[in-house]
Design an enzyme around this catalytic site. Structure first.
Site, mmCIF file in Angstrom:
data_model
loop_
_atom_site.group_PDB
_atom_site.id
_atom_site.type_symbol
_atom_site.label_atom_id
_atom_site.label_comp_id
_atom_site.label_asym_id
_atom_site.label_seq_id
_atom_site.Cartn_x
_atom_site.Cartn_y
_atom_site.Cartn_z
ATOM 1 N N HIS A 61 140.944 64.631 34.958
ATOM 2 C CA HIS A 61 140.561 65.099 33.701
ATOM 3 C C HIS A 61 140.391 66.639 33.669
ATOM 4 O O HIS A 61 140.134 67.104 35.003
ATOM 5 C CB HIS A 61 139.168 64.532 33.217
ATOM 6 C CG HIS A 61 138.277 64.555 34.011
ATOM 7 N ND1 HIS A 61 137.990 63.938 35.408
ATOM 8 C CD2 HIS A 61 137.126 65.358 34.212
ATOM 9 C CE1 HIS A 61 136.862 64.381 36.002
ATOM 10 N NE2 HIS A 61 136.366 65.325 35.292
ATOM 11 N N HIS A 76 138.130 69.437 31.713
ATOM 12 C CA HIS A 76 136.661 69.680 30.876
ATOM 13 C C HIS A 76 137.093 70.570 29.717
ATOM 14 O O HIS A 76 137.643 71.768 30.233
ATOM 15 C CB HIS A 76 135.375 69.853 31.564
ATOM 16 C CG HIS A 76 134.942 68.934 32.442
ATOM 17 N ND1 HIS A 76 133.953 67.733 32.056
ATOM 18 C CD2 HIS A 76 135.248 68.588 33.545
ATOM 19 C CE1 HIS A 76 133.780 67.141 33.085
ATOM 20 N NE2 HIS A 76 134.530 67.538 34.082
HETATM 21 FE FE LIG Z 1 134.900 66.651 35.995
#
Ligand SMILES: [Fe+2]
Length: 246
Positions: free
Chosen positions: A163, A165
């Site tokens: 992922h 951010h």
């Molecule tokens: Fe993270």
């Protein structure tokens, strides 16, 4: 009253439907038990403070800030990717001039952060930090490397799916958004309570799409991710008490 007295009509922002809101406390996500408020949050009215925001300007963001693969005089290790998309408001209109800041683990799944010390290698040419301002059509683009998965101790053998951010500042404090972008088809989705805290109907919004058309041959893969901020239903304007636009 005559037209000599006017009042500011503020924009109103659409409220997210409850079925699409990520809960502040989620059973499987252990640390939310300590940081989630015990009482139901109250929506603030949209007053001047909420519907206005900082003027950030573009001069603080350098062109190289959007390319995370070149740091400290060398190239980052890993799968080079382009992450691009548009920032829109809830009316589907582009949001120009929005500041996007990202942070992510390196290709081995490690952050350059003092509390991240699991035994994956650091990369001297990757700090995992990037920022960019959307253009006049609300578009943004980063060049980076695909982050690796990492263990995080929430439960036995817990691994975060890959992922990135994101932190966004739109044009008002009510358009501030901090979220995470995921990659399609990640096999770790099923055991990740952060991803699964998102209501099922909204999860697809957090997952980027692979875009073969935007890949760069012999260079980089490409993922598209549009981000929707709360939007104005109308632009602020001055009006007199008769309701006429001044
Ligand atoms: Fe993270």
């Amino acid at each position: 009253m005559t037209g000599t007295t006017s009042r500011l009509v503020l924009p109103r922002y659409l409220r997210e439907e409850d079925g699409h809101r990520t809960p502040v406390a989620f059973d499987g996500y252990r640390s939310t038990a300590l940081r989630a408020p015990l009482r139901t949050p109250v929506d603030l009215p949209h007053r001047l403070t909420e519907v206005t925001g900082p003027v950030l300007g573009e001069d603080r963001v350098a062109p190289g800030d959007a390319d995370l693969t070149l740091r400290a005089g060398g190239e980052a290790q890993g799968q080079r990717i382009i992450v691009f998309g548009r920032v829109l408001d809830s009316g589907g209109r582009p949001v120009p001039g929005a500041l996007l800041e990202i942070w992510q683990a390196n290709a081995a799944g490690r952050y350059r952060h003092v509390v991240d010390n699991w035994p994956a290698p650091l990369d001297p040419h990757f700090d995992g930090l990037g920022r960019v301002v959307t253009d006049s059509l609300g578009r943004y683009e980063f060049t980076t490397v695909k982050p690796g998965a990492y263990p995080w101790g929430n439960h036995h053998n817990a691994w975060r799916p890959a992922h990135i951010h994101f932190s966004l500042f739109g044009q008002a404090f009510t358009q501030r958004l901090v979220t995470q972008m995921y990659f399609p088809g990640d096999p770790l989705f099923g055991q990740d309570p952060i991803f699964n805290a998102i209501p099922p109907a909204a999860r697809h919004r957090a997952v980027a799409g692979f875009d073969l058309g935007r890949t760069q041959p012999d260079w980089a893969l490409a993922f598209e991710w549009d981000i929707v901020l709360r939007g104005t239903e109308q632009t602020p304007f001055e009006t007199d008490d008769d309701g006429d636009v001044a």
